[in-house]
Design a protein around this motif. Structure first.
Motif: not given
Length: 144
Positions: A115, A117-119, A121-123, A125-126, A129
Motif C-alpha cells: 500500500r 509503495q502504491q501511494r 507511485k501515485k504521488r 505521478l501526481e 504531472e
C-alpha cells in the motif's frame, strides 16, 4: 472422548448501569442439567437428569419448590419421552474443537508495504504531472 456434564446452574443478573453480568447464585444439580427455562410467573425450571425441578425467587435467593402441582404431570411426560432425550445427546464431544493461533503479522506487514509503495507511485505521478503542467503554463505564458 470425554462427556461434558453441567452439574451446576449459575444465575447471573444484568447490571444495566455498569453493563456487566453479576453472579448472584450457583445451584448444584443432583445429576446433569439438560435444560433451563423461565415460566410466565418467573419460576426457573431445570431439567435435572430425568427430573424437572422448579425454583422460585424467595427473599433474593432461588429456592427449590418440591410440591408444585405441575411437578408430577411434567415429570410423567419427561419419563415417558426420556429415551428420545437420552438418545439425542448421550455424548457431547469436543475432540474436533481446537484452539488455533494465527500469526498474520507477516502478511499484514507485506500488504502494508504494498500500500505504501502504491501511494508513493501515485504521488510520484501526481508530482510529475504537476511539474509538467507548470512547465506548459510557463511556455504558454512566454508565447503570449
Amino acid at each position: 472422548m470425554s462427556l461434558l456434564f453441567c452439574v451446576t446452574v449459575s444465575v447471573l443478573e444484568l447490571d444495566v448501569e455498569s453493563r456487566r453480568l453479576v453472579h448472584r447464585q450457583t445451584m448444584r444439580m443432583k445429576e446433569r442439567a439438560w435444560d433451563v427455562t423461565f415460566d410466565d410467573l418467573g419460576g426457573l425450571w431445570v431439567l435435572d437428569g430425568e427430573v424437572i425441578v422448579l425454583y422460585q425467587l424467595q427473599e433474593g435467593v432461588w429456592q427449590e419448590i418440591p410440591d408444585h402441582p405441575d411437578h408430577t404431570r411434567i415429570n410423567d411426560i419427561i419419563r415417558t419421552n426420556w429415551p428420545v432425550f437420552q438418545d439425542s445427546a448421550t455424548e457431547i464431544s469436543c475432540s474436533n474443537l481446537y484452539k488455533m493461533s494465527i500469526d498474520n503479522m507477516t502478511e499484514y506487514q507485506l500488504k502494508k508495504q504494498q500500500r505504501i509503495q502504491q501511494r508513493l507511485k501515485k504521488r510520484g505521478l501526481e508530482v510529475l504531472e504537476v511539474k509538467r503542467g507548470s512547465k506548459r503554463s510557463r511556455m504558454d505564458e512566454a508565447t503570449v
